[in-house]
Write an enzyme that holds these catalytic residues in place. Structure first.
Site, PDB file in Angstrom:
ATOM      1  CG  PHE A 130      -3.312 -38.842   7.096  1.00 30.95           C
ATOM      2  CD1 PHE A 130      -2.616 -38.176   6.096  1.00 30.95           C
ATOM      3  CD2 PHE A 130      -4.563 -38.367   7.453  1.00 30.95           C
ATOM      4  CE1 PHE A 130      -3.155 -37.051   5.485  1.00 30.95           C
ATOM      5  CE2 PHE A 130      -5.110 -37.250   6.844  1.00 30.95           C
ATOM      6  CZ  PHE A 130      -4.407 -36.588   5.860  1.00 30.95           C
ATOM      7  CB  VAL A 186      10.571 -35.258  -0.372  1.00 31.61           C
ATOM      8  CG1 VAL A 186      10.730 -36.764  -0.483  1.00 31.61           C
ATOM      9  CG2 VAL A 186       9.358 -34.882   0.473  1.00 31.61           C
ATOM     10  N   PRO A 198      -7.097 -41.939  -2.443  1.00 30.65           N
ATOM     11  CG  PRO A 198      -5.491 -43.050  -1.198  1.00 30.65           C
ATOM     12  CD  PRO A 198      -5.675 -41.861  -2.073  1.00 30.65           C
ATOM     13  N   GLY A 199      -9.791 -42.319  -0.008  1.00 32.00           N
ATOM     14  CA  GLY A 199     -10.499 -41.699   1.112  1.00 32.00           C
ATOM     15  C   GLY A 199      -9.758 -42.075   2.388  1.00 32.00           C
ATOM     16  CE1 TYR A 239      -2.928 -34.039   2.841  1.00 32.58           C
ATOM     17  CE2 TYR A 239      -5.315 -34.325   2.788  1.00 32.58           C
ATOM     18  CZ  TYR A 239      -4.036 -34.847   2.637  1.00 32.58           C
ATOM     19  OH  TYR A 239      -3.861 -36.168   2.259  1.00 32.58           O
ATOM     20  NE  ARG A 247       8.966 -41.631  10.793  1.00 33.99           N
ATOM     21  CZ  ARG A 247       7.666 -41.831  11.003  1.00 33.99           C
ATOM     22  NH1 ARG A 247       7.222 -41.999  12.217  1.00 33.99           N
ATOM     23  NH2 ARG A 247       6.840 -41.854   9.978  1.00 33.99           N
TER      24      ARG A 247
HETATM   25  P1  NDP Z   1       1.769 -41.847   7.187  1.00 32.70           P
HETATM   26  O1  NDP Z   1       1.921 -40.691   8.130  1.00 32.70           O
HETATM   27  O2  NDP Z   1       1.561 -43.189   7.770  1.00 32.70           O
HETATM   28  O3  NDP Z   1       3.021 -41.894   6.194  1.00 32.70           O
HETATM   29  C1  NDP Z   1       3.571 -40.733   5.637  1.00 32.70           C
HETATM   30  C2  NDP Z   1       4.937 -41.049   5.060  1.00 32.70           C
HETATM   31  O4  NDP Z   1       5.458 -39.853   4.447  1.00 32.70           O
HETATM   32  C3  NDP Z   1       5.922 -41.482   6.127  1.00 32.70           C
HETATM   33  O5  NDP Z   1       6.651 -42.576   5.640  1.00 32.70           O
HETATM   34  C4  NDP Z   1       6.821 -40.282   6.297  1.00 32.70           C
HETATM   35  O6  NDP Z   1       8.140 -40.716   6.615  1.00 32.70           O
HETATM   36  C5  NDP Z   1       6.798 -39.689   4.889  1.00 32.70           C
HETATM   37  N1  NDP Z   1       7.176 -38.292   4.868  1.00 32.70           N
HETATM   38  C6  NDP Z   1       6.512 -37.233   5.393  1.00 32.70           C
HETATM   39  N2  NDP Z   1       7.219 -36.112   5.218  1.00 32.70           N
HETATM   40  C7  NDP Z   1       8.347 -36.461   4.549  1.00 32.70           C
HETATM   41  C8  NDP Z   1       9.469 -35.743   4.082  1.00 32.70           C
HETATM   42  N3  NDP Z   1       9.578 -34.418   4.260  1.00 32.70           N
HETATM   43  N4  NDP Z   1      10.454 -36.412   3.443  1.00 32.70           N
HETATM   44  C9  NDP Z   1      10.362 -37.752   3.270  1.00 32.70           C
HETATM   45  N5  NDP Z   1       9.321 -38.481   3.673  1.00 32.70           N
HETATM   46  C10 NDP Z   1       8.337 -37.842   4.326  1.00 32.70           C
HETATM   47  O7  NDP Z   1       0.544 -41.447   6.234  1.00 32.70           O
HETATM   48  P2  NDP Z   1      -0.100 -42.144   4.927  1.00 32.70           P
HETATM   49  O8  NDP Z   1       0.567 -43.408   4.607  1.00 32.70           O
HETATM   50  O9  NDP Z   1      -1.544 -42.127   5.141  1.00 32.70           O
HETATM   51  O10 NDP Z   1       0.247 -41.035   3.849  1.00 32.70           O
HETATM   52  C11 NDP Z   1       0.847 -41.319   2.597  1.00 32.70           C
HETATM   53  C12 NDP Z   1       0.240 -40.444   1.538  1.00 32.70           C
HETATM   54  O11 NDP Z   1      -1.119 -40.777   1.376  1.00 32.70           O
HETATM   55  C13 NDP Z   1       0.270 -38.948   1.835  1.00 32.70           C
HETATM   56  O12 NDP Z   1       0.620 -38.256   0.660  1.00 32.70           O
HETATM   57  C14 NDP Z   1      -1.167 -38.636   2.237  1.00 32.70           C
HETATM   58  O13 NDP Z   1      -1.508 -37.307   1.972  1.00 32.70           O
HETATM   59  C15 NDP Z   1      -1.906 -39.599   1.346  1.00 32.70           C
HETATM   60  N6  NDP Z   1      -3.266 -39.941   1.738  1.00 32.70           N
HETATM   61  C16 NDP Z   1      -3.539 -40.450   2.977  1.00 32.70           C
HETATM   62  C17 NDP Z   1      -4.844 -40.754   3.323  1.00 32.70           C
HETATM   63  C18 NDP Z   1      -5.210 -41.249   4.686  1.00 32.70           C
HETATM   64  O14 NDP Z   1      -6.413 -41.178   5.041  1.00 32.70           O
HETATM   65  N7  NDP Z   1      -4.290 -41.799   5.448  1.00 32.70           N
HETATM   66  C19 NDP Z   1      -5.934 -40.599   2.358  1.00 32.70           C
HETATM   67  C20 NDP Z   1      -5.536 -40.063   1.074  1.00 32.70           C
HETATM   68  C21 NDP Z   1      -4.246 -39.773   0.791  1.00 32.70           C
HETATM   69  P3  NDP Z   1       9.123 -40.020   7.673  1.00 32.70           P
HETATM   70  O15 NDP Z   1       8.271 -39.347   8.696  1.00 32.70           O
HETATM   71  O16 NDP Z   1       9.938 -41.156   8.203  1.00 32.70           O
HETATM   72  O17 NDP Z   1       9.935 -39.078   6.847  1.00 32.70           O
HETATM   73  C1  8X3 Z   2      -6.586 -37.828   3.567  1.00 33.13           C
HETATM   74  C2  8X3 Z   2      -8.066 -38.038   3.476  1.00 33.13           C
HETATM   75  O1  8X3 Z   2     -10.283 -36.888   3.789  1.00 33.13           O
HETATM   76  O2  8X3 Z   2      -8.747 -36.964   5.706  1.00 33.13           O
HETATM   77  O3  8X3 Z   2      -6.098 -37.381   2.358  1.00 33.13           O
HETATM   78  O4  8X3 Z   2      -8.363 -35.481   3.859  1.00 33.13           O
HETATM   79  S1  8X3 Z   2      -8.880 -36.764   4.236  1.00 33.13           S
END
Ligand code: NDP
Ligand code: 8X3
Length: 254
Positions: A190, A61, A183-184, A153, A35
């Site tokens: 997400f 990516v 992280p949790g 996942y 985006r």
């Molecule tokens: P968000 O959905 O808020 O952010 C996800 C980001 O990933 C967005 O900026 C999105 O950007 C980008 N993204 C997704 N797919 C693509 C792609 N194909 N190419 C480029 N960018 C991409 O979620 P989080 O910030 O929570 O997630 C970030 C990371 O943290 C992830 O790897 C997630 O698995 C991990 N995580 C999250 C947790 C949670 O509870 N939230 C806990 C543990 C880990 P755009 O859509 O603009 O491309």
């Molecule tokens: C995201 C945390 O516990 O929802 O990675 O899978 S969980």
């Protein structure tokens, strides 16, 4: 010249908060996401507030050719990436495997594992050449523990943990650090993504509990990166105080 950090998934959540945290500490940012308008807004905000430079790059990516082509041919001014934050990732669906959608599995595997590998493949040779760098992979508690419906996942996040361990071995002898931040529950977009845009369902996840904020995680990322060069934080599990495992939290522990 400021250090340069490349952050994937900088348009939201942990990636965006990390861009803010690093900008605050005087680091220039290559902000990657699909985006574009969001990362252009982020550039305007961070350049104005912190007087650093941001290069917003619209990139998926999962697109191997585009990732390699763009990142292996960065403008000279942006080539010397010191910090790579492999953060882009997602979870889609929460069905048992027998009910799961193959396109969701592929989306998670292609983004969370293959995307991370493509970006790393493009950036790591420069770090090796300069004998300097830190790679931070955003894994998850879901890489340590699984839960019903977490199947693919959780498998992708286990893979991220294994890839971090493997990479530490592969770069041994170079001044390159590989960090995993796990992280949790973090309140970001997400759950909205996991539940296909169902905001009401997503909001319920964070009801009656204090989850981590994206900033909490970004500060942990900065902590790991800002240690002295001879110190590697290999793996940091960071949980909300009200969550004691992937599935156990104050809402369901009794
Ligand atoms: P968000 O959905 O808020 O952010 C996800 C980001 O990933 C967005 O900026 C999105 O950007 C980008 N993204 C997704 N797919 C693509 C792609 N194909 N190419 C480029 N960018 C991409 O979620 P989080 O910030 O929570 O997630 C970030 C990371 O943290 C992830 O790897 C997630 O698995 C991990 N995580 C999250 C947790 C949670 O509870 N939230 C806990 C543990 C880990 P755009 O859509 O603009 O491309
Ligand atoms: C995201 C945390 O516990 O929802 O990675 O899978 S969980």
């Amino acid at each position: 010249m400021n250090k340069i950090a490349l952050i994937t998934g900088a348009s939201s959540g942990i990636g965006k908060a990390s861009a803010v945290e690093f900008a605050k500490h005087g680091v220039d940012i290559i902000a990657i996401a699909r985006r574009l308008e969001r990362i252009v807004d982020l550039k305007d905000e961070l350049e104005d507030k912190y007087k650093i430079n941001v290069l917003p790059v619209k990139l998926d990516v999962r697109d191997k050719d585009a990732v390699l082509d763009y990142l292996q041919n960065l403008p000279d001014r942006w080539k010397n990436i010191e910090i790579l934050i492999n953060n882009a990732g997602l979870s889609k669906g929460l069905e048992k495997l027998q009910d799961g959608k193959i396109e969701n599995w592929e989306l998670m595997i292609d983004t969370n594992i293959k995307g991370l590998l493509y970006v790393t493949k493009a950036i790591l040779p420069g770090m090796i050449e300069r004998n300097s760098g830190t790679i931070v992979n955003i894994a998850s508690i879901a890489g340590h523990e699984t839960y019903i419906g977490g199947n693919v996942y959780c498998a992708t996040k286990s893979a991220v943990l294994q890839l971090s361990k493997a990479l530490r071995m592969d770069v041994l002898g170079y001044d390159i650090r590989v960090v995993s931040i796990d992280p949790g529950m973090v309140e970001t977009e997400f759950s909205i993504v996991r539940f296909d845009g169902d905001k009401e369902k997503a909001d319920k996840v964070y009801e009656n509990i204090t989850p981590l904020s994206a900033k909490d995680v970004a500060e942990a990322v900065w902590f790991a990166v800002s240690r002295p060069k001879h110190v590697t934080i290999e793996d940091m599990v960071i949980m909300p105080t009200q969550q004691a495992s992937a599935v156990l939290n104050v809402k369901n522990y009794k």
